[in-house]
Design a protein around this motif. Sequence first.
Motif, PDB file in Angstrom:
ATOM      1  N   VAL A  73       4.906 -32.724 -11.542  1.00  0.00           N
ATOM      2  CA  VAL A  73       4.578 -33.913 -11.943  1.00  0.00           C
ATOM      3  C   VAL A  73       5.911 -34.393 -12.011  1.00  0.00           C
ATOM      4  CG1 VAL A  73       3.780 -35.441 -13.732  1.00  0.00           C
ATOM      5  CG2 VAL A  73       2.421 -33.742 -12.887  1.00  0.00           C
ATOM      6  N   PRO A  74       6.322 -35.840 -11.587  1.00  0.00           N
ATOM      7  CA  PRO A  74       7.745 -36.464 -11.613  1.00  0.00           C
ATOM      8  C   PRO A  74       7.926 -36.601 -13.236  1.00  0.00           C
ATOM      9  CG  PRO A  74       6.430 -37.383  -9.870  1.00  0.00           C
ATOM     10  CD  PRO A  74       5.525 -36.585 -10.509  1.00  0.00           C
ATOM     11  N   GLY A  75       9.155 -36.437 -13.557  1.00  0.00           N
ATOM     12  CA  GLY A  75       9.823 -36.709 -15.141  1.00  0.00           C
ATOM     13  C   GLY A  75       9.977 -38.376 -15.056  1.00  0.00           C
ATOM     14  N   LYS A  76      10.350 -38.585 -16.291  1.00  0.00           N
ATOM     15  CA  LYS A  76      10.468 -40.160 -16.620  1.00  0.00           C
ATOM     16  C   LYS A  76      11.838 -40.448 -15.959  1.00  0.00           C
ATOM     17  CE  LYS A  76       7.450 -40.620 -20.650  1.00  0.00           C
ATOM     18  NZ  LYS A  76       7.370 -40.899 -22.092  1.00  0.00           N
ATOM     19  N   ALA A  77      12.859 -39.528 -15.871  1.00  0.00           N
ATOM     20  CA  ALA A  77      14.065 -39.931 -15.700  1.00  0.00           C
ATOM     21  C   ALA A  77      14.784 -38.365 -14.807  1.00  0.00           C
ATOM     22  CB  ALA A  77      15.032 -40.095 -16.857  1.00  0.00           C
ATOM     23  N   GLY A  78      15.430 -38.876 -13.809  1.00  0.00           N
ATOM     24  CA  GLY A  78      15.873 -37.747 -13.148  1.00  0.00           C
ATOM     25  C   GLY A  78      15.214 -36.902 -12.366  1.00  0.00           C
ATOM     26  N   ASP A  79      15.801 -35.800 -11.403  1.00  0.00           N
ATOM     27  CA  ASP A  79      14.989 -35.125 -10.822  1.00  0.00           C
ATOM     28  C   ASP A  79      14.382 -33.994 -11.666  1.00  0.00           C
ATOM     29  OD1 ASP A  79      15.439 -36.318  -8.145  1.00  0.00           O
ATOM     30  OD2 ASP A  79      17.410 -35.977  -8.316  1.00  0.00           O
ATOM     31  N   ARG A  80      13.560 -33.210 -11.211  1.00  0.00           N
ATOM     32  CA  ARG A  80      12.741 -32.219 -12.035  1.00  0.00           C
ATOM     33  C   ARG A  80      12.623 -31.060 -11.022  1.00  0.00           C
ATOM     34  NH1 ARG A  80       7.840 -33.562 -15.739  1.00  0.00           N
ATOM     35  NH2 ARG A  80       9.810 -33.954 -17.204  1.00  0.00           N
ATOM     36  N   ALA A  89       9.684 -24.782  -7.625  1.00  0.00           N
ATOM     37  CA  ALA A  89       8.962 -25.912  -8.151  1.00  0.00           C
ATOM     38  C   ALA A  89       9.801 -27.191  -8.226  1.00  0.00           C
ATOM     39  CB  ALA A  89       8.161 -25.662  -9.346  1.00  0.00           C
ATOM     40  N   ALA A  90       9.166 -28.331  -7.596  1.00  0.00           N
ATOM     41  CA  ALA A  90      10.121 -29.511  -7.806  1.00  0.00           C
ATOM     42  C   ALA A  90       9.148 -30.755  -7.742  1.00  0.00           C
ATOM     43  CB  ALA A  90      11.171 -29.483  -6.756  1.00  0.00           C
ATOM     44  N   ALA A  91       9.447 -31.909  -8.208  1.00  0.00           N
ATOM     45  CA  ALA A  91       9.077 -32.945  -8.157  1.00  0.00           C
ATOM     46  C   ALA A  91       9.697 -33.721  -6.766  1.00  0.00           C
ATOM     47  CB  ALA A  91       9.035 -34.020  -9.285  1.00  0.00           C
ATOM     48  N   LEU A  92       8.931 -34.393  -5.884  1.00  0.00           N
ATOM     49  CA  LEU A  92       9.506 -34.830  -4.813  1.00  0.00           C
ATOM     50  C   LEU A  92      10.873 -35.781  -4.899  1.00  0.00           C
ATOM     51  CD1 LEU A  92       9.442 -34.989  -1.676  1.00  0.00           C
ATOM     52  CD2 LEU A  92       7.826 -37.203  -2.165  1.00  0.00           C
ATOM     53  N   PRO A  93      11.884 -35.565  -4.693  1.00  0.00           N
ATOM     54  CA  PRO A  93      12.903 -36.136  -5.082  1.00  0.00           C
ATOM     55  C   PRO A  93      13.096 -37.378  -4.168  1.00  0.00           C
ATOM     56  CG  PRO A  93      13.929 -33.720  -4.177  1.00  0.00           C
ATOM     57  CD  PRO A  93      12.320 -34.359  -4.075  1.00  0.00           C
ATOM     58  N   ALA A  94      13.800 -38.414  -4.348  1.00  0.00           N
ATOM     59  CA  ALA A  94      13.975 -39.559  -4.012  1.00  0.00           C
ATOM     60  C   ALA A  94      14.626 -39.594  -2.455  1.00  0.00           C
ATOM     61  CB  ALA A  94      14.932 -40.810  -4.529  1.00  0.00           C
ATOM     62  N   ASP A  95      15.538 -38.470  -2.086  1.00  0.00           N
ATOM     63  CA  ASP A  95      16.143 -38.534  -0.907  1.00  0.00           C
ATOM     64  C   ASP A  95      16.209 -37.037  -0.314  1.00  0.00           C
ATOM     65  OD1 ASP A  95      18.951 -37.413  -1.734  1.00  0.00           O
ATOM     66  OD2 ASP A  95      18.528 -39.082  -3.176  1.00  0.00           O
ATOM     67  N   PRO A  96      16.045 -36.686   0.948  1.00  0.00           N
ATOM     68  CA  PRO A  96      16.248 -35.480   1.496  1.00  0.00           C
ATOM     69  C   PRO A  96      17.539 -34.536   0.942  1.00  0.00           C
ATOM     70  CG  PRO A  96      16.765 -37.146   3.121  1.00  0.00           C
ATOM     71  CD  PRO A  96      16.231 -37.808   1.974  1.00  0.00           C
ATOM     72  N   ALA A  97      18.704 -35.356   0.711  1.00  0.00           N
ATOM     73  CA  ALA A  97      19.625 -34.576   0.276  1.00  0.00           C
ATOM     74  C   ALA A  97      19.741 -34.108  -1.042  1.00  0.00           C
ATOM     75  CB  ALA A  97      21.118 -35.715   0.144  1.00  0.00           C
ATOM     76  N   THR A  98      18.863 -34.583  -1.957  1.00  0.00           N
ATOM     77  CA  THR A  98      18.561 -34.228  -3.163  1.00  0.00           C
ATOM     78  C   THR A  98      17.787 -33.024  -3.164  1.00  0.00           C
ATOM     79  OG1 THR A  98      19.035 -36.219  -4.440  1.00  0.00           O
ATOM     80  CG2 THR A  98      17.782 -34.366  -5.416  1.00  0.00           C
ATOM     81  N   LEU A  99      16.611 -32.848  -2.380  1.00  0.00           N
ATOM     82  CA  LEU A  99      15.795 -31.898  -1.873  1.00  0.00           C
ATOM     83  C   LEU A  99      16.641 -30.640  -1.439  1.00  0.00           C
ATOM     84  CD1 LEU A  99      13.167 -30.580  -1.853  1.00  0.00           C
ATOM     85  CD2 LEU A  99      12.518 -31.663   0.302  1.00  0.00           C
ATOM     86  N   ALA A 100      17.667 -31.063  -0.616  1.00  0.00           N
ATOM     87  CA  ALA A 100      18.551 -29.728  -0.046  1.00  0.00           C
ATOM     88  C   ALA A 100      19.061 -29.090  -1.282  1.00  0.00           C
ATOM     89  CB  ALA A 100      19.363 -30.290   0.928  1.00  0.00           C
ATOM     90  N   LEU A 101      19.975 -30.020  -1.994  1.00  0.00           N
ATOM     91  CA  LEU A 101      20.406 -29.288  -3.254  1.00  0.00           C
ATOM     92  C   LEU A 101      19.494 -28.575  -4.272  1.00  0.00           C
ATOM     93  CD1 LEU A 101      22.922 -29.040  -5.261  1.00  0.00           C
ATOM     94  CD2 LEU A 101      22.231 -31.493  -6.254  1.00  0.00           C
TER      95      LEU A 101
END
Length: 762
Positions: free
Chosen positions: A594-601, A613-625
């Motif tokens: 479940v996404p957090g209120k602020a920032g990636d999770r 485990a991850a909330a879907l990030p805003a961009d693929p670069a962040t998912l790669a990280l």
Amino acid sequence: MIRPFVPFRQFVLKVHSRCDLACDHCYVYEHADQSWRGRPGVMSDEIIAWSALRIAEHVKEHALDRVHVVLHGGEPLLAGRDRLGRIAGDLRTQVGPLCELDLRIHTNGVLLDDGFLDVFAEHDVKVGISLDGDRAANDRHRRYRDGRSSYDQVIRAIELLRGRPELYAGLLCTIDVANDPIAVYRGLADLDPPRIDFLLPHATWDDPPARPTPTAYADWLIAIFETWFAEGGRTPVRMFESIIRTSRGESSLTESLGLQPSDLVVIETDGAYEQADSLKTTYDGAPATGLHVLRDDLDAVARHTGILARQQGLDGLCDTCRACPVVDSCGGGLYAHRFRTGSGFVNPSVYSDDLLALITHVRRRTEMPVHTVPYETIDALAGGFGGGDDVTRLAEAQRSLRRALLAAVHARGETGAAWELLTRLDAEHREAVEAVLAHPYVRVWAVECLREPGHTGHLANIAAAAAIRAGIEASIDVQILDGSIHLPTLGVLEAGAGRTARLDIAGGRFTLPGREPGVWHPLRRLTAGDFSVALEDTDPFRDCHAHAATARLSEEDAAAWQVAFEQAWAMVEADHPDYAPGLREGLTTLMPLVPGKAGDRSSTARQAFGAIAAALPADPATLALLMIHEFQHVKLGAVLDAVSLFDESDGRLFYAPWRDDPRPLEGLLQGTYAHIAVTHYWQVRRRVAPARGDVQFARWREQTAEAIESLAESGSMTPLGELFVAGMRGSVAPWLAEPVSEEAAAAAALLAREHHAKWIAG
């Protein structure tokens, strides 16, 4: 880097400096250092009293819970019963109330009688005896000055000890490869010692040992090891046990093996503090410190450069030793055995070839439990990377561990039909069973069952999933949780009310006889080229990641994950190829949060190897990280399942630059390891996004390096842990020299200061 000193826990008191035998291999009288000639024959009452006082104040100053004191010589029995009784009494009076005191005496045994043993019994002094094996082996070196044998007197002494086993500490044998190794071993083992110590004869590169073949000492010891191993290690042998222990990341039982810092000091008959006796073989005056029990406390001795030099672990070894695959067990060998005129002690052991051959043989023969991983894998992973083969070995170790956990669940009972089906499938369709057991949340379920039994019935669902994959015919009652039947790696079926349901399986399909099945929700997969992972939003045991798991994703959300994953994986392969092979071999599952209120999770769970485990990030670069970063935790968790890297009893909390809360030692280790990947990510990313990338790279390289030193200076890393930390340091150090702009460096420093100030404020 020179670390703070390690307090002494082992004390050797030279209560008498002369001997009644003339052993030609003795390190005290027959080698370079001849300082014994100018020392009094016996330790005076004043020196005895001050020695006990110095040890007691050292124990109190450092809150030591246990120390070992050995009464030694020369031949300590020459000091006489009364003096030995006073020494033991003073130690028991001064040190005994402050900590556990392990008090021993090491003797050649020729004078030992019931009178001495009565004194030792009164003061709880255990007795170790030097004996080089059978009569022929012992008489080769251990004789009186007139050539007479000492064998009969020593055997008489040992028989006295066998009659008083509470005083019997063990036997020490100096190796001579001219002796028959099996005859030596039998000659010792038949005397029922609590432990045997085999000692390599003291030698240096200036005065090397007799060596009829390149690995004569290894061959000699391997012959004994094979007999010892075939007999189940009936008689403990300190050298063999130490190799096995250090191969598993545990501490050595002897100073001649392992990387743990030396914590031993010698007090001579005149009260002079000295380093380990073995240094007497190197050059005249080598063990001297210039310090004295009447003038100096033991902290002053611990700060002596010679003592500190033996506490540097891996950092204190030469390049050859540091690169050796068995350095975690060998530790460079005994310090004195490294000596060579001109280069001092910065050399491999003169026995390095023997140690490599012996340790390698013992490791192969003992076959460390299959859920451990080889040293080579630990070494490769230590720097923060590790290839596909290394992660495969972690996965193999995890497979073994999961099977052990399932067996433990079965041992609790109530698994009858499910266990029977699973074991049949394992024999006939192992690939199907392995595919299901590899699912990360199978282990989570097993651990939960062992902690709080209540979901044992889920084993039937695991067996059913394996049966469906195998395509066999079977019928089994499966568990219903929250109105659904969950089949690991396959999906979830809405089943309505009830606790169990009958599942008929045939040809890779299943039915619910007598029930109207509900909607089937298959497990989705994310695919990028030929790489695929599960998008796990069905398993009932997935909610173990410290953040809330999502419910079943909509088709739209699942499609968004597919797009992000495909793009992120392309970035990993193109920009971060060092991580791609490991991710291919070990990353099996992405679990939406479940996404957090602020920032990636994002998060991992120690019990869920292979899952991120991850909330879907805003961009693929962040998912790669996130994938690169979190998989570091996955790898390190698997390493920690296999070996010990730190002292788990250390309850201290540490500053971690990436957390607002203080972290335990394992948390600091985990975060530091993960931030090697974070730093590396920004090192690459700053080429594309320099404005942000330079600042992030500058910040994390500095703070990761600082965290590595916090780990190194904690004093709580095991020898294998020290190697691991050294590997991390080796990856980060070159990044510290890379240029960044003054603006980026200043911004990074500001972020670091602000975080630390916030952390201090609490």
